[in-house]
Design a protein around this motif. Structure first.
Motif, PDB file in Angstrom:
ATOM      1  N   LEU A   1      -8.169   5.089  -9.317  1.00  0.00           N
ATOM      2  CA  LEU A   1      -7.322   4.324  -8.402  1.00  0.00           C
ATOM      3  C   LEU A   1      -7.779   4.509  -6.957  1.00  0.00           C
ATOM      4  CD1 LEU A   1      -3.500   3.954  -8.589  1.00  0.00           C
ATOM      5  CD2 LEU A   1      -4.540   4.646  -6.441  1.00  0.00           C
ATOM      6  N   ILE A   2      -8.104   5.740  -6.579  1.00  0.00           N
ATOM      7  CA  ILE A   2      -8.559   6.025  -5.218  1.00  0.00           C
ATOM      8  C   ILE A   2      -9.935   5.412  -4.989  1.00  0.00           C
ATOM      9  CG2 ILE A   2      -9.075   7.831  -3.543  1.00  0.00           C
ATOM     10  CD1 ILE A   2      -6.142   7.673  -4.322  1.00  0.00           C
ATOM     11  N   ASN A   3     -10.822   5.568  -5.969  1.00  0.00           N
ATOM     12  CA  ASN A   3     -12.179   5.036  -5.818  1.00  0.00           C
ATOM     13  C   ASN A   3     -12.169   3.521  -5.648  1.00  0.00           C
ATOM     14  OD1 ASN A   3     -13.430   7.574  -6.068  1.00  0.00           O
ATOM     15  ND2 ASN A   3     -13.446   7.436  -8.298  1.00  0.00           N
ATOM     16  N   ILE A   4     -11.337   2.835  -6.432  1.00  0.00           N
ATOM     17  CA  ILE A   4     -11.282   1.378  -6.342  1.00  0.00           C
ATOM     18  C   ILE A   4     -10.693   0.944  -5.000  1.00  0.00           C
ATOM     19  CG2 ILE A   4     -10.231  -0.707  -7.314  1.00  0.00           C
ATOM     20  CD1 ILE A   4     -10.419   0.679 -10.064  1.00  0.00           C
TER      21      ILE A   4
ATOM     22  N   ASP B   1      10.367  -1.082   1.121  1.00  0.00           N
ATOM     23  CA  ASP B   1      10.789  -1.235  -0.267  1.00  0.00           C
ATOM     24  C   ASP B   1      10.746   0.131  -0.958  1.00  0.00           C
ATOM     25  OD1 ASP B   1       8.099  -0.711  -0.692  1.00  0.00           O
ATOM     26  OD2 ASP B   1       7.627  -2.687  -1.521  1.00  0.00           O
ATOM     27  N   ALA B   2      11.046   0.151  -2.251  1.00  0.00           N
ATOM     28  CA  ALA B   2      11.138   1.431  -2.967  1.00  0.00           C
ATOM     29  C   ALA B   2       9.818   2.191  -2.938  1.00  0.00           C
ATOM     30  CB  ALA B   2      11.571   1.178  -4.415  1.00  0.00           C
ATOM     31  N   PHE B   3       8.719   1.492  -3.171  1.00  0.00           N
ATOM     32  CA  PHE B   3       7.419   2.155  -3.169  1.00  0.00           C
ATOM     33  C   PHE B   3       7.080   2.673  -1.777  1.00  0.00           C
ATOM     34  CE2 PHE B   3       2.853   2.263  -2.619  1.00  0.00           C
ATOM     35  CZ  PHE B   3       2.421   2.940  -3.745  1.00  0.00           C
ATOM     36  N   GLY B   4       7.343   1.842  -0.760  1.00  0.00           N
ATOM     37  CA  GLY B   4       7.056   2.250   0.605  1.00  0.00           C
ATOM     38  C   GLY B   4       7.849   3.467   1.030  1.00  0.00           C
TER      39      GLY B   4
ATOM     40  N   LEU C   1      -4.971  -5.739   0.206  1.00  0.00           N
ATOM     41  CA  LEU C   1      -6.104  -5.299  -0.605  1.00  0.00           C
ATOM     42  C   LEU C   1      -5.986  -5.841  -2.024  1.00  0.00           C
ATOM     43  CD1 LEU C   1      -7.032  -1.633   0.348  1.00  0.00           C
ATOM     44  CD2 LEU C   1      -7.635  -3.790   1.449  1.00  0.00           C
ATOM     45  N   ARG C   2      -4.778  -6.032  -2.502  1.00  0.00           N
ATOM     46  CA  ARG C   2      -4.578  -6.632  -3.832  1.00  0.00           C
ATOM     47  C   ARG C   2      -5.156  -8.045  -3.862  1.00  0.00           C
ATOM     48  NH1 ARG C   2      -0.326  -9.846  -5.871  1.00  0.00           N
ATOM     49  NH2 ARG C   2      -0.003  -9.700  -8.139  1.00  0.00           N
TER      50      ARG C   2
ATOM     51  N   LEU D   1       0.170  -2.245  -7.212  1.00  0.00           N
ATOM     52  CA  LEU D   1       1.312  -1.899  -6.363  1.00  0.00           C
ATOM     53  C   LEU D   1       0.849  -1.190  -5.101  1.00  0.00           C
ATOM     54  CD1 LEU D   1       4.392  -1.838  -6.020  1.00  0.00           C
ATOM     55  CD2 LEU D   1       4.409   0.325  -7.288  1.00  0.00           C
ATOM     56  N   VAL D   2      -0.091  -0.271  -5.245  1.00  0.00           N
ATOM     57  CA  VAL D   2      -0.616   0.446  -4.081  1.00  0.00           C
ATOM     58  C   VAL D   2      -1.374  -0.511  -3.171  1.00  0.00           C
ATOM     59  CG1 VAL D   2      -2.191   2.246  -3.317  1.00  0.00           C
ATOM     60  CG2 VAL D   2      -0.713   2.659  -5.280  1.00  0.00           C
ATOM     61  N   LEU D   3      -2.276  -1.306  -3.747  1.00  0.00           N
ATOM     62  CA  LEU D   3      -3.091  -2.216  -2.943  1.00  0.00           C
ATOM     63  C   LEU D   3      -2.236  -3.248  -2.218  1.00  0.00           C
ATOM     64  CD1 LEU D   3      -6.186  -2.921  -5.244  1.00  0.00           C
ATOM     65  CD2 LEU D   3      -5.897  -1.157  -3.495  1.00  0.00           C
ATOM     66  N   GLU D   4      -1.061  -3.550  -2.751  1.00  0.00           N
ATOM     67  CA  GLU D   4      -0.161  -4.515  -2.118  1.00  0.00           C
ATOM     68  C   GLU D   4       0.456  -3.967  -0.834  1.00  0.00           C
ATOM     69  OE1 GLU D   4       1.728  -8.291  -1.879  1.00  0.00           O
ATOM     70  OE2 GLU D   4       0.012  -7.543  -3.017  1.00  0.00           O
ATOM     71  N   HIS D   5       0.339  -2.653  -0.593  1.00  0.00           N
ATOM     72  CA  HIS D   5       0.914  -2.047   0.606  1.00  0.00           C
ATOM     73  C   HIS D   5      -0.144  -1.679   1.641  1.00  0.00           C
ATOM     74  CE1 HIS D   5       4.430  -1.793  -1.993  1.00  0.00           C
ATOM     75  NE2 HIS D   5       5.148  -1.605  -0.899  1.00  0.00           N
TER      76      HIS D   5
END
Length: 360
Positions: free
Chosen positions: A67-70, A253-256, A299-300, A329-333
């Motif tokens: 996930l980090i590498n991508i 949002d919740a993830f943020g 990034l998504r 979800l991560v890339l969307e932030h």
């Protein structure tokens, strides 16, 4: 959790000399350079200049998760495309460019350009960061033949300001605290270089600003003043001023909120994220300064639409990723925002082609 990469390094050695929280912010650059080194080790990226800038013992670190590498790969590819296009557009007009990387830390972009066919397209490449950070980088440059050899003749490379700055014919490493009023912080750009010939930053050349996870750590007022300083600097010219910002956003949002809590546990806050609740709000950063064009992509979105299918297939074969939903979800932030402002007789039609292009 995808790390809060800031391009501006160092461990806790200088903690007592800096306000509370600065050490934690600088530590995120160690995260960034180690993540880049991991992506290089795994074959996502090619970067022969990353190892000399690793923190002590960094080469012994285990590779980061897929996930980090991508995420590191997508960020790097997108910014590289924007920078390369900028240099090519200026070159097509018969001009060299200036690049100013603010909060540059352990970034290797200058060396990657200097060792490529685009080297001649650079008039100046300037990196600005805390004095503690620039002194560490200047030392790494002096120790590394690979880094030092691309600066020019040894007699043309000057260490200045007690080891916190460096001047060479093209590359300049300068100490400044970007949170200070720009009239004070940006003096390093309007003073003469070691040769005494010209000021470091010409007001007449196409100039690209690069902010990689820097403005998000500053207050909105401080970042506004910094961008406005550059906007005013070129007002009497026929130049083009561009900017690229990489940062996290939409953290309400919740993830943020989870991300923010994790950062607070590391003594890191993100005051610069508050004005940008969604991707649509990101271009307003430049629109406030009268930029001709301003756009943003997550990034998504970049991974899905702006990286070619052959390249996506290549990186998908590097590691097994069973966390696609978490990755998206991560890339969307995280997002990249770019924009430019034309001055005088600059060619609007020519420069309007600058930006990320969708790939099939």
């Amino acid at each position: 959790m995808f790390p809060p990469h800031r391009q501006g390094p160092l461990d806790g050695q200088f903690q007592s000399a800096l306000p509370e929280g600065d050490t934690a912010i600088r530590q995120t650059d160690s995260d960034a350079i180690l993540a880049r080194y991991s992506a290089v080790q795994k074959g996502y990226l090619s970067d022969p200049f990353v190892r000399p800038l690793l923190p002590r013992g960094g080469h012994l670190q285990h590779p980061r998760p897929p996930l980090i590498n991508i995420g590191t790969y997508v960020r790097s590819e997108a910014i590289d495309k924007l920078v390369d296009q900028w240099l090519d557009l200026a070159s097509a007009e018969g001009k060299q460019s200036q690049i100013v990387s603010l909060g540059a830390g352990s970034d290797t972009r200058f060396w990657r350009i200097a060792s490529s066919p685009r080297a001649r397209q650079l008039a100046k490449y300037v990196e600005i960061d805390f004095a503690e950070n620039t002194s560490r980088k200047a030392m790494a440059i002096r120790k590394s033949k690979d880094l030092g050899s691309l600066l020019g003749k040894a007699e043309d490379v000057k260490i200045v300001n007690g080891g916190t700055g460096l001047h060479s014919p093209v590359y300049h490493l300068l100490p400044a605290d970007l949170r200070l009023p720009p009239s004070e912080a940006m003096k390093v750009l309007t003073e003469s270089s070691a040769s005494g010939a010209d000021v470091v930053l010409s007001p007449d050349l196409p100039t690209l600003l690069v902010f990689e996870c820097v403005l998000v750590y500053m207050t909105p007022d401080a970042s506004y003043a910094l961008v406005q300083w550059f906007t005013d600097y070129f007002v009497s010219s026929d130049a083009v001023l561009g900017a690229v910002v990489y940062e996290m956003f939409g953290l309400d949002d919740a993830f943020g909120k989870v991300m923010l809590n994790n950062l607070k546990a590391r003594n890191v806050t993100l005051p610069g994220a508050e004005p940008y609740p969604n991707v649509e709000s990101l271009p307003t950063r430049f629109e406030k300064h009268g930029f001709t064009i301003s756009q943003a992509r997550t990034l998504r979105d970049i991974r899905r639409s702006f990286i070619g299918s052959d390249e996506l297939e290549r990186i998908s074969d590097l590691e097994l990723l069973d966390e696609i939903e978490e990755l998206e979800l991560v890339l969307e932030h995280y997002a990249i925002t770019w924009g430019f402002k034309l001055y005088g007789k600059a060619n609007a039609t020519h420069w309007s082609t600058w930006g990320l292009k969708a790939e099939e």
